[in-house]
Design an enzyme around this catalytic site. Structure first.
Site, PDB file in Angstrom:
ATOM      1  N   ASP A  90       0.797  -1.229   0.000  1.00 35.94           N
ATOM      2  CA  ASP A  90       0.000   0.000   0.000  1.00 35.94           C
ATOM      3  C   ASP A  90       0.832   1.284   0.000  1.00 35.94           C
ATOM      4  O   ASP A  90       1.994   1.297   0.412  1.00 35.94           O
ATOM      5  CB  ASP A  90      -0.886   0.043   1.248  1.00 35.94           C
ATOM      6  N   HIS A 105      -5.381   9.733  -0.013  1.00 34.81           N
ATOM      7  CA  HIS A 105      -5.179   9.035   1.267  1.00 34.81           C
ATOM      8  C   HIS A 105      -5.417   9.985   2.444  1.00 34.81           C
ATOM      9  O   HIS A 105      -4.604  10.102   3.355  1.00 34.81           O
ATOM     10  CB  HIS A 105      -3.766   8.456   1.335  1.00 34.81           C
ATOM     11  N   HIS A 130       3.776  -2.094   3.151  1.00 31.78           N
ATOM     12  CA  HIS A 130       3.736  -0.728   2.606  1.00 31.78           C
ATOM     13  C   HIS A 130       5.052  -0.360   1.932  1.00 31.78           C
ATOM     14  O   HIS A 130       6.127  -0.564   2.498  1.00 31.78           O
ATOM     15  CB  HIS A 130       3.473   0.286   3.725  1.00 31.78           C
TER      16      HIS A 130
END
Length: 275
Positions: A79, A134, A225
């Site tokens: 991510d 985000h 991530h």
């Protein structure tokens, strides 16, 4: 083709409760009970939104399908990228292991690094929607804000890579009851995870790896991530320390790391990923 929204049983029950409370007040049955019921209902919905793996607010992919489990597939999802410093190294690690991954990318980052986004696709992986910016208040956005935020990322990713996302992951996994109708209107499937390493806040790669490997089973969806990545004490991104060891473990246990799209069709191959 856009599908009409089909609310989850919990959302349907919530609507019935609200109508019942209003009817009760209108009939003079006492507003304190009605207000108490509505507040309790809202508390349940709020808790469901704060629980990334909850299905109370709508469809939520938490594990791979039974055919993917039978095929010994595990999905690695990465991510918050693409990140020009970290993502190329992640791609090299995946290449070395012959593994595929799903990158839930932020639209704004794709806009800033279009060549890197296209490189992810060229290397045989998939990019999915992780919102445009985000935003930390994503879970309390209104319906129109959510639609614009997700649609903008959908457009940026599609135009940049030539591939339209089919999966969506909410920032930090947090959401509200308003998200499900927006995703259904855009033909996006919400995806959470089976286990995560908390690699955005940790500093110990060993602990991150332990969280991901503990109870590891076929069909798992793992979360790491490449953007907003936590760093080790030496200043190296945790994902770069954890991913090679994780892939070694998968190989040793007979699992195959694939993207969510490949897992959705285990008989498929990577032919057509770059078409």
């Amino acid at each position: 083709m856009r599908q009409p929204w089909k609310p989850s049983p919990a959302i349907k029950a919530s609507a019935v409760l609200h109508l019942g409370a209003l009817s009760g007040v209108a009939a003079g049955l006492g507003w304190p009970w009605a207000v108490g019921g509505i507040l309790a209902n809202h508390a349940v919905l709020t808790i469901a939104g704060l629980w990334p793996r909850s299905t109370l607010l709508g469809s939520n992919m938490r594990k791979l399908s039974a055919p993917a489990c039978d095929a010994q597939h595990i999905a690695i999802t990465i991510d918050d990228g693409p990140d020009p410093q970290i993502t190329p190294q992640v791609l090299d690690i995946l290449d070395a292991a012959g593994a595929q991954a799903t990158f839930f990318c932020i639209g704004k980052a794709v806009e800033a690094h279009p060549q890197l986004a296209r490189e992810i696709i060229r290397r045989g992986h998939h990019i999915e929607n992780h919102s445009y910016a985000h935003r930390h208040y994503f879970s309390v956005m209104g319906l129109d804000q959510l639609r614009k935020e997700i649609s903008r990322a959908q457009s940026v990713i599609s135009q940049t890579t030539g591939h339209t996302p089919v999966y969506f992951r909410a920032p930090a996994g947090l959401r509200s009851p308003l998200l499900d109708p927006v995703l259904q209107s855009l033909n996006l499937q919400l995806v959470s995870w089976t286990r995560r390493g908390f690699d955005t806040v940790a500093t110990d790669s060993g602990k991150v790896l332990q969280r991901l490997e503990k109870g590891l089973a076929t069909g798992d969806i793992l979360l790491l991530h490449d953007g907003n990545a936590g760093m080790t004490a030496s200043g190296r991104a945790l994902v770069l320390e954890v991913l090679p060891k994780l892939l070694d473990t998968l190989r040793a246990r007979g699992f195959r790391a694939v993207s969510l799209r490949i897992a959705a069709d285990p008989l498929n191959s990577l032919k057509g990923v770059a078409e």
